[in-house]
Structures are given as C-alpha cells and as structure tokens.
Design a protein around this motif. Structure first.
Motif, mmCIF file in Angstrom:
data_model
loop_
_atom_site.group_PDB
_atom_site.id
_atom_site.type_symbol
_atom_site.label_atom_id
_atom_site.label_comp_id
_atom_site.label_asym_id
_atom_site.label_seq_id
_atom_site.Cartn_x
_atom_site.Cartn_y
_atom_site.Cartn_z
ATOM 1 N N THR A 67 0.833 -1.205 0.000
ATOM 2 C CA THR A 67 0.000 0.000 0.000
ATOM 3 C C THR A 67 0.867 1.254 0.000
ATOM 4 O O THR A 67 0.603 2.200 -0.751
ATOM 5 C CB THR A 67 -0.920 0.004 1.244
ATOM 6 O OG1 THR A 67 -1.719 -1.171 1.218
ATOM 7 C CG2 THR A 67 -1.805 1.222 1.281
ATOM 8 N N SER A 69 3.885 1.526 -1.141
ATOM 9 C CA SER A 69 4.536 1.611 -2.449
ATOM 10 C C SER A 69 3.581 2.172 -3.506
ATOM 11 O O SER A 69 3.966 3.026 -4.317
ATOM 12 C CB SER A 69 5.024 0.224 -2.854
ATOM 13 O OG SER A 69 5.576 0.262 -4.139
ATOM 14 N N ARG A 70 2.327 1.714 -3.514
ATOM 15 C CA ARG A 70 1.335 2.238 -4.471
ATOM 16 C C ARG A 70 1.084 3.727 -4.243
ATOM 17 O O ARG A 70 1.020 4.510 -5.192
ATOM 18 C CB ARG A 70 0.024 1.471 -4.338
ATOM 19 C CG ARG A 70 -0.006 0.163 -5.087
ATOM 20 C CD ARG A 70 -1.410 -0.396 -5.203
ATOM 21 N NE ARG A 70 -2.120 -0.452 -3.929
ATOM 22 C CZ ARG A 70 -2.048 -1.467 -3.065
ATOM 23 N NH1 ARG A 70 -1.292 -2.509 -3.337
ATOM 24 N NH2 ARG A 70 -2.725 -1.445 -1.942
ATOM 25 N N GLU A 71 0.954 4.120 -2.974
ATOM 26 C CA GLU A 71 0.710 5.533 -2.675
ATOM 27 C C GLU A 71 1.891 6.393 -3.099
ATOM 28 O O GLU A 71 1.713 7.482 -3.656
ATOM 29 C CB GLU A 71 0.431 5.721 -1.179
ATOM 30 C CG GLU A 71 -0.910 5.161 -0.749
ATOM 31 C CD GLU A 71 -1.101 5.221 0.755
ATOM 32 O OE1 GLU A 71 -0.148 5.595 1.476
ATOM 33 O OE2 GLU A 71 -2.206 4.886 1.202
ATOM 34 N N HIS A 72 3.084 5.898 -2.843
ATOM 35 C CA HIS A 72 4.277 6.637 -3.237
ATOM 36 C C HIS A 72 4.344 6.784 -4.760
ATOM 37 O O HIS A 72 4.667 7.869 -5.273
ATOM 38 C CB HIS A 72 5.530 5.921 -2.722
ATOM 39 C CG HIS A 72 6.806 6.584 -3.103
ATOM 40 N ND1 HIS A 72 7.217 7.779 -2.559
ATOM 41 C CD2 HIS A 72 7.764 6.228 -3.990
ATOM 42 C CE1 HIS A 72 8.369 8.132 -3.098
ATOM 43 N NE2 HIS A 72 8.735 7.197 -3.973
ATOM 44 N N GLY A 73 4.062 5.701 -5.497
ATOM 45 C CA GLY A 73 4.066 5.765 -6.959
ATOM 46 C C GLY A 73 3.017 6.740 -7.494
ATOM 47 O O GLY A 73 3.286 7.502 -8.435
ATOM 48 N N TYR A 74 1.837 6.737 -6.918
ATOM 49 C CA TYR A 74 0.781 7.650 -7.361
ATOM 50 C C TYR A 74 1.191 9.106 -7.132
ATOM 51 O O TYR A 74 1.044 9.956 -8.020
ATOM 52 C CB TYR A 74 -0.518 7.346 -6.620
ATOM 53 C CG TYR A 74 -1.609 8.341 -6.904
ATOM 54 C CD1 TYR A 74 -2.326 8.291 -8.102
ATOM 55 C CD2 TYR A 74 -1.909 9.358 -6.010
ATOM 56 C CE1 TYR A 74 -3.318 9.211 -8.375
ATOM 57 C CE2 TYR A 74 -2.882 10.288 -6.274
ATOM 58 C CZ TYR A 74 -3.594 10.213 -7.465
ATOM 59 O OH TYR A 74 -4.559 11.135 -7.736
ATOM 60 N N LEU A 75 1.719 9.389 -5.954
ATOM 61 C CA LEU A 75 2.133 10.762 -5.668
ATOM 62 C C LEU A 75 3.299 11.188 -6.549
ATOM 63 O O LEU A 75 3.359 12.338 -7.009
ATOM 64 C CB LEU A 75 2.512 10.890 -4.186
ATOM 65 C CG LEU A 75 1.357 10.802 -3.200
ATOM 66 C CD1 LEU A 75 1.874 10.814 -1.768
ATOM 67 C CD2 LEU A 75 0.384 11.945 -3.419
ATOM 68 N N ARG A 76 4.211 10.279 -6.838
ATOM 69 C CA ARG A 76 5.343 10.596 -7.716
ATOM 70 C C ARG A 76 4.851 10.939 -9.116
ATOM 71 O O ARG A 76 5.278 11.928 -9.716
ATOM 72 C CB ARG A 76 6.286 9.411 -7.761
ATOM 73 C CG ARG A 76 7.536 9.649 -8.551
ATOM 74 C CD ARG A 76 8.479 8.456 -8.404
ATOM 75 N NE ARG A 76 9.721 8.715 -9.092
ATOM 76 C CZ ARG A 76 9.920 8.530 -10.400
ATOM 77 N NH1 ARG A 76 8.940 8.068 -11.147
ATOM 78 N NH2 ARG A 76 11.082 8.790 -10.954
ATOM 79 N N GLU A 77 3.933 10.119 -9.647
ATOM 80 C CA GLU A 77 3.386 10.382 -10.971
ATOM 81 C C GLU A 77 2.598 11.700 -11.001
ATOM 82 O O GLU A 77 2.651 12.441 -11.969
ATOM 83 C CB GLU A 77 2.479 9.226 -11.412
ATOM 84 C CG GLU A 77 3.213 7.950 -11.726
ATOM 85 C CD GLU A 77 4.161 8.112 -12.919
ATOM 86 O OE1 GLU A 77 3.800 8.824 -13.887
ATOM 87 O OE2 GLU A 77 5.251 7.532 -12.866
ATOM 88 N N ALA A 78 1.852 11.954 -9.941
ATOM 89 C CA ALA A 78 1.060 13.177 -9.882
ATOM 90 C C ALA A 78 1.955 14.408 -9.824
ATOM 91 O O ALA A 78 1.653 15.454 -10.439
ATOM 92 C CB ALA A 78 0.132 13.151 -8.666
#
Length: 84
Positions: A67, A69-78
C-alpha cells in the motif's frame, strides 16, 4: 489434674495465640516492591505479538508495504506529470 490452681486469663485465649499489636500499614518500600513484582510477572507472562502468529504478521507487513509503495508511486506520478 486440678485446673483450679492453673493461671486464669480473663479473655480465655492463651498467650501463645495472642499476636503482639503491630502496625497494619505496609511500608512504602514494600508497596513499591510488590507493585514492581506484579508488573514484572504480568510482563513476563505476556505473549509477544510476533510469536502470536508469524504468518499473520508477515501478511500484514506485506500488505502495508504494498500500500505504501502504491501511494508513493501515485504521488510521484502526480507530481511529475506535466501541468496544462
């Protein structure tokens, strides 16, 4: 045996069973020692969380890591996405 000549006590309780008057309060040092001993007994008989169920603990850890890791990836992409 003639009991009329034996020493008579008004209470009827033999001297050997009488307790000397004593202070009924427990000293501060004894109370602290008893409290500490009780806490140590409780702490020593607990079951650690990790030994309770290793599989459940490992599954929860993997889910938390995924979870995060997914949140970190989403924020990085955003944050890296071009803005219009």
């Amino acid at each position: 045996m003639n009991t009329a000549y034996a020493p008579q006590r008004p209470s009827g309780i033999p001297d050997t069973l009488r307790l000397p008057s004593r202070d009924t309060r427990t000293s501060l040092t004894d109370r602290i020692a008893l409290h500490l001993g009780l806490r140590l007994l409780i702490w020593g008989t607990r079951t650690p969380r990790l030994t309770d169920d290793r599989e459940r603990h490992a599954r929860a850890r993997r889910a938390h890591t995924a979870t995060a890791s997914r949140e970190h990836g989403y924020l990085r992409e955003a944050l890296l996405a071009p803005r219009p």
